[in-house]
Design a protein around this motif. Structure first.
Motif, PDB file in Angstrom:
ATOM      1  N   ALA A 131      99.753   1.970 -60.453  1.00 17.44           N
ATOM      2  CA  ALA A 131      98.506   1.995 -59.864  1.00 17.44           C
ATOM      3  C   ALA A 131      97.708  -0.019 -59.647  1.00 17.44           C
ATOM      4  N   PHE A 132      98.585  -0.787 -60.158  1.00 19.15           N
ATOM      5  CA  PHE A 132      98.841  -2.579 -60.417  1.00 19.15           C
ATOM      6  C   PHE A 132      99.150  -2.712 -58.980  1.00 19.15           C
ATOM      7  N   LEU A 133     100.125  -2.216 -59.182  1.00 18.54           N
ATOM      8  CA  LEU A 133     100.905  -2.524 -57.896  1.00 18.54           C
ATOM      9  C   LEU A 133     100.521  -2.315 -56.838  1.00 18.54           C
ATOM     10  N   VAL A 134     100.089  -1.646 -55.889  1.00 19.41           N
ATOM     11  CA  VAL A 134      99.041  -0.810 -55.342  1.00 19.41           C
ATOM     12  C   VAL A 134      98.109  -2.074 -54.777  1.00 19.41           C
ATOM     13  N   LEU A 135      97.556  -2.532 -56.278  1.00 18.73           N
ATOM     14  CA  LEU A 135      96.136  -2.938 -55.699  1.00 18.73           C
ATOM     15  C   LEU A 135      96.808  -4.119 -55.832  1.00 18.73           C
ATOM     16  N   ALA A 136      97.864  -4.707 -56.041  1.00 19.66           N
ATOM     17  CA  ALA A 136      98.241  -6.489 -56.056  1.00 19.66           C
ATOM     18  C   ALA A 136      98.848  -6.085 -54.088  1.00 19.66           C
ATOM     19  N   TRP A 137      99.416  -5.145 -53.668  1.00 19.12           N
ATOM     20  CA  TRP A 137      99.371  -5.520 -52.858  1.00 19.12           C
ATOM     21  C   TRP A 137      98.614  -5.331 -51.209  1.00 19.12           C
ATOM     22  N   GLY A 139      94.953  -6.589 -52.057  1.00 18.52           N
ATOM     23  CA  GLY A 139      94.808  -7.954 -52.764  1.00 18.52           C
ATOM     24  C   GLY A 139      95.235  -8.230 -51.651  1.00 18.52           C
ATOM     25  N   TRP A 140      96.041  -8.286 -51.660  1.00 17.28           N
ATOM     26  CA  TRP A 140      97.113 -10.138 -50.587  1.00 17.28           C
ATOM     27  C   TRP A 140      97.184  -9.525 -49.096  1.00 17.28           C
ATOM     28  N   LEU A 141      96.964  -8.149 -49.089  1.00 17.52           N
ATOM     29  CA  LEU A 141      97.315  -7.842 -47.349  1.00 17.52           C
ATOM     30  C   LEU A 141      95.057  -7.977 -46.829  1.00 17.52           C
ATOM     31  N   SER A 142      94.587  -8.160 -47.740  1.00 16.23           N
ATOM     32  CA  SER A 142      93.234  -8.864 -47.992  1.00 16.23           C
ATOM     33  C   SER A 142      92.646  -9.968 -47.809  1.00 16.23           C
ATOM     34  N   LYS A 143      93.471 -10.632 -48.509  1.00 14.92           N
ATOM     35  CA  LYS A 143      93.497 -12.024 -48.613  1.00 14.92           C
ATOM     36  C   LYS A 143      92.919 -11.989 -49.915  1.00 14.92           C
ATOM     37  N   LEU A 144      92.611 -11.627 -50.663  1.00 13.00           N
ATOM     38  CA  LEU A 144      91.517 -11.798 -52.033  1.00 13.00           C
ATOM     39  C   LEU A 144      92.247 -12.847 -52.716  1.00 13.00           C
ATOM     40  N   TYR A 145      93.321 -13.450 -52.382  1.00 14.39           N
ATOM     41  CA  TYR A 145      93.719 -13.971 -53.549  1.00 14.39           C
ATOM     42  C   TYR A 145      93.632 -15.619 -53.238  1.00 14.39           C
ATOM     43  N   ALA A 146      92.517 -15.801 -52.316  1.00 10.38           N
ATOM     44  CA  ALA A 146      92.698 -17.449 -51.567  1.00 10.38           C
ATOM     45  C   ALA A 146      91.229 -17.704 -51.939  1.00 10.38           C
ATOM     46  N   PHE A 147      91.499 -18.669 -52.981  1.00 10.82           N
ATOM     47  CA  PHE A 147      90.058 -19.428 -53.597  1.00 10.82           C
ATOM     48  C   PHE A 147      89.260 -20.289 -52.252  1.00 10.82           C
ATOM     49  N   THR A 148      88.574 -19.852 -51.920  1.00 12.83           N
ATOM     50  CA  THR A 148      88.249 -20.396 -50.573  1.00 12.83           C
ATOM     51  C   THR A 148      86.994 -19.961 -50.337  1.00 12.83           C
ATOM     52  N   THR A 149      85.624 -20.118 -49.514  1.00 15.01           N
ATOM     53  CA  THR A 149      84.994 -19.617 -49.809  1.00 15.01           C
ATOM     54  C   THR A 149      84.373 -19.693 -48.016  1.00 15.01           C
ATOM     55  N   ASN A 150      85.227 -20.162 -47.101  1.00 18.30           N
ATOM     56  CA  ASN A 150      85.462 -20.313 -45.006  1.00 18.30           C
ATOM     57  C   ASN A 150      85.964 -18.829 -45.162  1.00 18.30           C
ATOM     58  N   PHE A 151      84.520 -18.281 -44.221  1.00 15.84           N
ATOM     59  CA  PHE A 151      84.648 -16.846 -43.823  1.00 15.84           C
ATOM     60  C   PHE A 151      84.099 -17.014 -42.901  1.00 15.84           C
TER      61      PHE A 151
END
Length: 151
Positions: A131-137, A139-151
């Motif tokens: 479950a956590f590996l699926v969520l990590a993947w 999150g990576w595909l959705s680019k949720l790990y970038a600390f930026t607010t440029n959208f």
């Protein structure tokens, strides 16, 4: 990927919901905690990171719905642009809940498989890792790990 994501959310939800239920049963029957040491730590941290991951998912759902609320004249992208702090919080929760949760779930799997636990606990530990590996993947595909607010 959507069925795996929904299964991961279900596993984490059941993990979080079982936490107070187990505590209430232990208090009612005056039972002691069955784990000690590293087993207890892995068990506790897995539940905490499950809660953090579900909070991140709920937060991103909220952020996703904000532009749609602009159709009624309230909110929309204007409101979203004023919520930089909240976006950064959800990005932090995503990294902590998804990636940190995967690491903690692997630790929990190791302690559960090497300790004296029931077979179902070992199976559930494997389910938590997936479950956590699926969520990590996701999150990576959705680019949720970038600390930026440029959208």
């Amino acid at each position: 990927m959507l069925p795996a994501l929904l299964a991961a959310i279900a596993v984490l939800s059941l993990t979080v919901l079982a936490w107070p239920s187990r505590g209430n049963r232990k208090a009612h029957y005056k039972a002691s905690y069955p784990y000690a040491g590293r087993l207890k730590l892995g068990h506790f941290l897995t539940r905490c990171f499950s809660l953090a991951a579900l909070a991140a998912i709920a937060g991103w759902g909220y952020v996703t719905m904000l532009p749609m609320s602009g159709l009624s004249g309230h909110g929309g992208f204007e409101t979203l642009s004023q919520m930089d702090g909240l976006l950064l919080l959800f990005q932090f929760l995503s990294i902590t809940g998804f990636v940190g949760g995967a690491l903690v779930a692997l630790f929990n799997l190791y302690t559960t498989c090497t300790g004296a636990t029931m077979f179902l606990a070992k199976i559930w530990s494997i389910a938590l890792v997936f479950a956590f590996l699926v969520l990590a993947w996701v999150g990576w595909l959705s680019k949720l790990y970038a600390f930026t607010t440029n959208f």
